[in-house]
Design a protein around this motif. Sequence first.
Motif, PDB file in Angstrom:
ATOM      1  N   TYR A  85       8.056  -6.123  -3.073  1.00 40.10           N
ATOM      2  CA  TYR A  85       7.358  -5.089  -3.832  1.00 40.10           C
ATOM      3  C   TYR A  85       5.878  -5.469  -3.908  1.00 40.10           C
ATOM      4  O   TYR A  85       5.535  -6.591  -4.275  1.00 40.10           O
ATOM      5  N   SER A  96       1.833  -4.230  -5.123  1.00 41.69           N
ATOM      6  CA  SER A  96       1.050  -3.350  -5.987  1.00 41.69           C
ATOM      7  C   SER A  96      -0.397  -3.821  -5.984  1.00 41.69           C
ATOM      8  O   SER A  96      -0.687  -4.984  -5.681  1.00 41.69           O
ATOM      9  N   TYR A 156       1.151   1.147   5.449  1.00 32.40           N
ATOM     10  CA  TYR A 156       1.014   2.239   4.476  1.00 32.40           C
ATOM     11  C   TYR A 156      -0.438   2.682   4.420  1.00 32.40           C
ATOM     12  O   TYR A 156      -1.356   1.865   4.426  1.00 32.40           O
ATOM     13  N   SER A 158       1.088   1.283  -5.029  1.00 32.14           N
ATOM     14  CA  SER A 158       2.243   0.399  -4.851  1.00 32.14           C
ATOM     15  C   SER A 158       2.969   0.785  -3.564  1.00 32.14           C
ATOM     16  O   SER A 158       2.835   1.903  -3.067  1.00 32.14           O
ATOM     17  N   TYR A 159       3.753  -0.172  -3.071  1.00 32.41           N
ATOM     18  CA  TYR A 159       4.511   0.064  -1.844  1.00 32.41           C
ATOM     19  C   TYR A 159       5.673  -0.912  -1.825  1.00 32.41           C
ATOM     20  O   TYR A 159       5.561  -2.059  -2.278  1.00 32.41           O
ATOM     21  N   THR A 160       6.828  -0.462  -1.314  1.00 32.10           N
ATOM     22  CA  THR A 160       8.003  -1.310  -1.184  1.00 32.10           C
ATOM     23  C   THR A 160       8.282  -1.555   0.288  1.00 32.10           C
ATOM     24  O   THR A 160       8.490  -0.617   1.048  1.00 32.10           O
ATOM     25  N   ASP A 161       8.256  -2.817   0.686  1.00 30.56           N
ATOM     26  CA  ASP A 161       8.465  -3.211   2.080  1.00 30.56           C
ATOM     27  C   ASP A 161       9.895  -3.728   2.230  1.00 30.56           C
ATOM     28  O   ASP A 161      10.321  -4.611   1.474  1.00 30.56           O
TER      29      ASP A 161
END
Length: 262
Positions: free
Chosen positions: A53, A55, A82, A88-91
């Motif tokens: 996660y 951010s 992204y 935020s981004y979930t990898d």
Amino acid sequence: MKGIIKVIFLIFTLLSFSSCYNSAFDEILFRTTDDPFDDVPATDSLTTEHTVYLSWKKDDAADRFCLMRSFDTSPLDWSLIYEGTATSYTDTDFSDNEKYIYRLDKTRGSKYFEGKKYGYGWSSGTIRDSCEPNNVPEKAAFLEYDRICNLPCVGFVTDNKEIIDEDWFYVTVPPMRQADIIVGQHNLTNTTLGAETNLRIQLSGLESQSVRHQTAYQIQNTTYETKNFYFKVFPERTSLSSGNSFCTVIEYTVSLNQIIKY
């Protein structure tokens, strides 16, 4: 009557349009003229298995965020994972124990601003234990029963960065009594009593020492009042790797074995 309703509707429409127009106008007029600030994505690799996660902070000077990722190699080989306005981004979808470097770039108009700092993440098949966050004395976990814990230990090629956890605990010991603490590492090849582990323990006021599997460590309260005593468990650094590239999670059990009169 219908005429009055039409007039009211027209006024409401004009006010709404004016409000939206002014809001958009104000956003353009009063927007900062500064360049986007340099930021580093915060990473969380231990909430969900094989998931990182990420951010970062909101930046009014940036039009878009560009999240870049590379394997932990030298040289780094960046790819865009992204692009947008979210913070935020979930990898996901990783191989186990793979290590990644993250960089946050930003755009403003036709200008591109490359991030100068890195975030570090890895794909772990283990999630953080129930005692976390207990990596500082102020957040020490109260030990009164067996606790199953883990210590993430990750070394990156990039910048020789190391992320090595340590766990703090405390026990409450009555006056003139002794608490016996036992630590046992999981998945040891040699599980006999006193076998070497990959852990160290530091009791309150003492130098750290190697943890021997299932061996008791004594904490003595020599006063006439009940007191809390703190100690920490952490990895034996030299047992992890001779270099700066490693990725493992040490699992262990820490127990308050007994409190006795000494």
